[in-house]
Design an enzyme around this catalytic site. Structure first.
Site, PDB file in Angstrom:
ATOM      1  CB  SER A 102      -7.405 -18.356 -36.289  1.00 54.78           C
ATOM      2  OG  SER A 102      -7.267 -17.497 -37.360  1.00 54.78           O
ATOM      3  CG  ASP A 152      -0.039 -18.757 -40.283  1.00 54.35           C
ATOM      4  OD1 ASP A 152      -0.838 -18.668 -41.237  1.00 54.35           O
ATOM      5  OD2 ASP A 152      -0.399 -19.133 -39.188  1.00 54.35           O
ATOM      6  CG  HIS A 183      -3.899 -19.800 -40.068  1.00 51.64           C
ATOM      7  ND1 HIS A 183      -3.376 -18.977 -39.620  1.00 51.64           N
ATOM      8  CD2 HIS A 183      -5.288 -19.710 -39.908  1.00 51.64           C
ATOM      9  CE1 HIS A 183      -4.083 -18.299 -38.563  1.00 51.64           C
ATOM     10  NE2 HIS A 183      -5.299 -18.659 -39.017  1.00 51.64           N
TER      11      HIS A 183
END
Ligand code: MLT
Length: 201
Positions: A102, A152, A183
């Site tokens: 991320s 996502d 995610h």
């Protein structure tokens, strides 16, 4: 930068540069390093920016909208820190492979977008396009794994495809693995990344 370093058992194995997600620390991705390359030295770094007390690698204006000046500044800061750490700990500067999730994958992507020699390769879990309108450096022979999500909500499938296209356009050899877990960094995605890592290095 705040970090931890583990020397590993094989000094020739790639040095894993671990880059956590928003709100994480340098401890979060140690289990990932064990799965990707258990014998590797590990340099795990904590992001220097705080967002409501959550560590990050660069500022953002809103979810998915980055403060580009800060991103550029923090990218150079991390680039310089890797060189400094390579001298402190005695590892080869050109043998560093990033593994990020991320926000950590986004700063790793930004290193790739800015420097030809920052990373020997990268494992990017749920990355976004860090910046647009940049001429990318030559990334020929840089293997990159992207773990993407068809659903996502932070990084759309289209953005994952755009990132792949940009990195391939710079000559990188990109492998994309799709999951349907939003995610989240799932164990099946990590397993695929580990298989890829063993074949790539
Ligand atoms: C970012 O800010 O890097 C992305 O939005 C991912 C995140 O940290 O949530």
């Amino acid at each position: 930068m705040k970090h931890l370093f583990q020397p590993g058992t094989d000094t020739n194995a790639p040095v894993l540069l671990l880059l956590h997600g928003t709100g994480g620390t340098e401890h979060d991705l140690l289990p990932l390093a064990q799965l990707l390359s258990p014998s590797s030295p590990v340099l795990s770094v904590r992001g220097n920016v705080l967002e409501k007390r959550m560590p990050r690698f660069f500022r953002r204006l809103a979810e998915g909208i980055f403060d580009e000046e800060d991103l550029k500044f923090r990218t150079k800061e991390l680039y310089d820190f890797i060189a400094e750490a390579s001298e402190t700990y005695g590892f080869s500067r050109d043998n560093v492979v990033a593994a990020g999730y991320s926000n950590g994958a986004n700063i790793a992507g930004s290193l790739l977008f800015h420097y030809a020699d920052a990373l020997r390769g990268a494992v990017l879990h749920h990355p976004m396009v860090p910046l647009r309108g940049l001429a990318l450096p030559d990334l020929t022979n840089v293997p990159i794994f992207i773990g993407a999500g068809t659903n996502d909500p932070i990084c759309s499938a289209i953005e994952s495809e755009e990132l792949t296209y940009l990195l391939q356009g710079a000559g990188a050899s990109v492998t994309v693995h799709w999951e349907g877990n939003g995610h989240r960094l799932s164990s099946s995605e990590v397993q695929r990344a580990a298989e890829w890592f063993k074949a790539a290095f």
